[in-house]
Each structure stands twice: as C-alpha cells, then as structure tokens.
Design an enzyme around this catalytic site. Structure first.
Site, PDB file in Angstrom:
ATOM      1  N   GLU A  12       0.816  -1.210   0.000  1.00  0.00           N
ATOM      2  CA  GLU A  12       0.000   0.000   0.000  1.00  0.00           C
ATOM      3  C   GLU A  12       0.856   1.269   0.000  1.00  0.00           C
ATOM      4  O   GLU A  12       0.449   2.301  -0.521  1.00  0.00           O
ATOM      5  CB  GLU A  12      -0.908   0.031   1.249  1.00  0.00           C
ATOM      6  N   ASP A 199     -11.831  -5.463  -2.284  1.00  0.00           N
ATOM      7  CA  ASP A 199     -12.593  -6.713  -2.297  1.00  0.00           C
ATOM      8  C   ASP A 199     -13.956  -6.421  -1.711  1.00  0.00           C
ATOM      9  O   ASP A 199     -14.198  -5.347  -1.174  1.00  0.00           O
ATOM     10  CB  ASP A 199     -11.847  -7.777  -1.470  1.00  0.00           C
TER      11      ASP A 199
HETATM   12  N1  SAH Z   1      -5.293 -12.061   3.377  1.00  0.00           N
HETATM   13  C1  SAH Z   1      -4.479 -10.878   3.315  1.00  0.00           C
HETATM   14  C2  SAH Z   1      -4.329 -10.354   4.685  1.00  0.00           C
HETATM   15  C3  SAH Z   1      -4.090  -8.900   4.723  1.00  0.00           C
HETATM   16  S1  SAH Z   1      -5.076  -8.240   5.931  1.00  0.00           S
HETATM   17  C4  SAH Z   1      -3.162 -11.275   2.660  1.00  0.00           C
HETATM   18  O1  SAH Z   1      -3.110 -12.382   2.197  1.00  0.00           O
HETATM   19  O2  SAH Z   1      -2.214 -10.490   2.596  1.00  0.00           O
HETATM   20  C5  SAH Z   1      -5.978  -7.077   5.016  1.00  0.00           C
HETATM   21  C6  SAH Z   1      -5.463  -5.669   5.066  1.00  0.00           C
HETATM   22  O3  SAH Z   1      -6.241  -4.915   4.148  1.00  0.00           O
HETATM   23  C7  SAH Z   1      -5.683  -4.999   6.416  1.00  0.00           C
HETATM   24  O4  SAH Z   1      -4.659  -4.051   6.635  1.00  0.00           O
HETATM   25  C8  SAH Z   1      -7.057  -4.352   6.298  1.00  0.00           C
HETATM   26  O5  SAH Z   1      -7.093  -3.059   6.858  1.00  0.00           O
HETATM   27  C9  SAH Z   1      -7.347  -4.293   4.795  1.00  0.00           C
HETATM   28  N2  SAH Z   1      -8.521  -5.029   4.299  1.00  0.00           N
HETATM   29  C10 SAH Z   1      -8.837  -5.137   2.987  1.00  0.00           C
HETATM   30  N3  SAH Z   1      -9.905  -5.918   2.798  1.00  0.00           N
HETATM   31  C11 SAH Z   1     -10.321  -6.314   4.032  1.00  0.00           C
HETATM   32  C12 SAH Z   1     -11.367  -7.188   4.479  1.00  0.00           C
HETATM   33  N4  SAH Z   1     -12.185  -7.783   3.624  1.00  0.00           N
HETATM   34  N5  SAH Z   1     -11.478  -7.410   5.819  1.00  0.00           N
HETATM   35  C13 SAH Z   1     -10.622  -6.821   6.683  1.00  0.00           C
HETATM   36  N6  SAH Z   1      -9.607  -6.014   6.309  1.00  0.00           N
HETATM   37  C14 SAH Z   1      -9.429  -5.760   4.995  1.00  0.00           C
END
Ligand code: SAH
Length: 234
Positions: A12, A199
């Site tokens: 980001e 998403d």
């Molecule tokens: N599964 C992701 C984890 C990243 S956590 C990976 O594989 O890298 C997600 C990050 O994006 C957090 O910093 C949060 O603030 C943001 N974010 C984006 N979409 C989100 C969602 N559906 N739920 C929670 N946080 C989300």
C-alpha cells in the site's frame, strides 16, 4: 506542519515512498519511520502493520516521538454496503470497532469509559482529502461515511452479511482505522482515512488481493497523497 502518511501493508505504501526524495529511516518500536519531504512538506511515512494494536502503537509513536500534526491513513478495505465496489474509494467520516463487545456492562461496540462506539475523523481534513481524491482520480466513485475495523480479514459472504445486518450504515471494513481514530482523539490530533476498495469482504476476497494493491490501490494512494500535499503551500 508535519504530516504522517500511514499504511498497513508494504504494497500500500510503496508508491507513496517513491514520492519522497530525501527521506531518512528512523527506527522506533520495531518500525521504520521514513522522515523527509513530500511535495516540499515535512512528512513521515510508516507502515503500521496490520491490525488495531499495531495501528495504535504506530499512531502513538508518530505523535509522541515524531510530533506529527496530523495523520492520513491510506490503504485498502473490503466493501460492505451495497454498491461499494472494487476500485471505488471510501473516505471515513468515523470508525467503529465491530469486534468490541463488553456487553452487558457496556452497550455492544461501545469503547468502555469513552461513552461512545464511534470515533469521528477530522471533518476539515477529510473535506480536503475529498477534494484531492476528486482531482487525483476523476471519474472514480467516492463513498463517505462509517467504516468499521476489527482484527479479522473478513473473507466469507456469511460474515459480510452478518456485519451488514448488524451495522447497516457501515460502508467498508478494514483492520486499523478505529484504533488510529481513538488514539488521535486521545491526543487531539486530526486524522483522515482514505481507502480503495480491494474486495467485497466475501468468499472471493482473497483472490488477487495483493496484486490489486500493487496494480491499483498503491497508485491511488500515491495520487491522492500527491494531490493533497500539492494543493497546499509548503
Ligand atoms: N489475506 C491478506 C491479509 C491482509 S489483511 C493477505 O493475504 O495479505 C488485510 C489488510 O487490508 C488490512 O490491513 C485491512 O485493513 C485491509 N482489508 C482489505 N480488505 C479487508 C477485508 N475484507 N477485511 C478486513 N480487512 C481488509
């Protein structure tokens, strides 16, 4: 006037860091604070890391040690309300922690001893960020309202539906904003948060999440930050 630019993930912040010509790395609390200039303005950019505690620590260090005058968070979020789609931008008017529940002693979501569940962002700063978004990303849909935070990546349609049912006002969900908003309220430091929807917080949320941040969201962040600081006299 010193401005902090914060993101949770490296992907980001990468394009924002590329806008800083002369930054020095100043480590603190296990993080790399990049202190320098952006568009001629005194700026500190840092990765908070993911989640509310990491975000709160980062905000506290920014205020106590780096003496920032305002904090701008830029990153991604999952769309919740109908019509908040991938690629849209969400500006937070306020935040709530969707995973905080000290009931029955306190109402669900209320932060104990603050008497509120909602922590607002700074209205004037958010208005200015809104203008910057309009200039930097013309044609992009922008939503403004409540964003909710919790220590969970919401990635099932079931959880997304139950959050929408419980908190119908919520535009989007992420994992840091409410923590920074609370710290900023404690210190009286203006805070604004702008997130690109990566998403829909549903069963497809994992998909090409990181690729989307690299290709779209990081460029949104850099364009918004550049327009925001570029609008102001240095
Ligand atoms: N599964 C992701 C984890 C990243 S956590 C990976 O594989 O890298 C997600 C990050 O994006 C957090 O910093 C949060 O603030 C943001 N974010 C984006 N979409 C989100 C969602 N559906 N739920 C929670 N946080 C989300």
């Amino acid at each position: 006037m010193r401005t902090a630019i914060v993101s949770a993930m490296h992907e980001e912040l990468a394009a924002v860091l590329a806008l800083m010509p002369d930054e020095t790395r100043q480590p603190a609390a296990g993080r790399d604070f990049r202190v320098g200039h952006l568009h001629g303005h005194d700026a500190v950019a840092v990765l908070s890391r993911i989640g509310k505690v990491a975000a709160a620590t980062t905000a506290t260090v920014l205020i106590e040690r780096f003496e920032v005058d305002r904090i701008l968070f830029t990153g991604v979020a999952g769309g919740l309300a109908p019509g908040v789609e991938r690629g849209h931008v969400v500006l937070a008017d306020g935040f709530l922690q969707h995973d905080l529940d000290a009931s029955p002693i306190f109402p669900k979501y209320e932060v104990p001893l603050y008497g509120t569940s909602r922590f607002d962002t700074d209205r004037a700063l958010t208005d200015r960020v809104a203008q910057s978004v309009a200039r930097a990303l013309p044609g992009t849909r922008v939503h403004r309202g409540l964003v909710i935070s919790g220590d969970r990546f919401v990635a099932t349609s079931g959880e997304s539906r139950s959050l929408q049912a419980a908190l119908p006002e919520a535009l989007a969900v992420e994992m840091e904003g409410a923590a920074i908003a609370q710290v900023c309220r404690d210190y009286g430091v203006p805070f604004a948060a702008v997130r690109t929807v990566s998403d829909r917080a549903d069963d497809e949320a994992h998909g090409d999440f990181v690729q989307f941040i690299r290709d779209v969201a990081s460029r949104h962040s850099a364009a918004i930050v550049e327009a925001f600081l570029g609008d102001e006299a240095s």
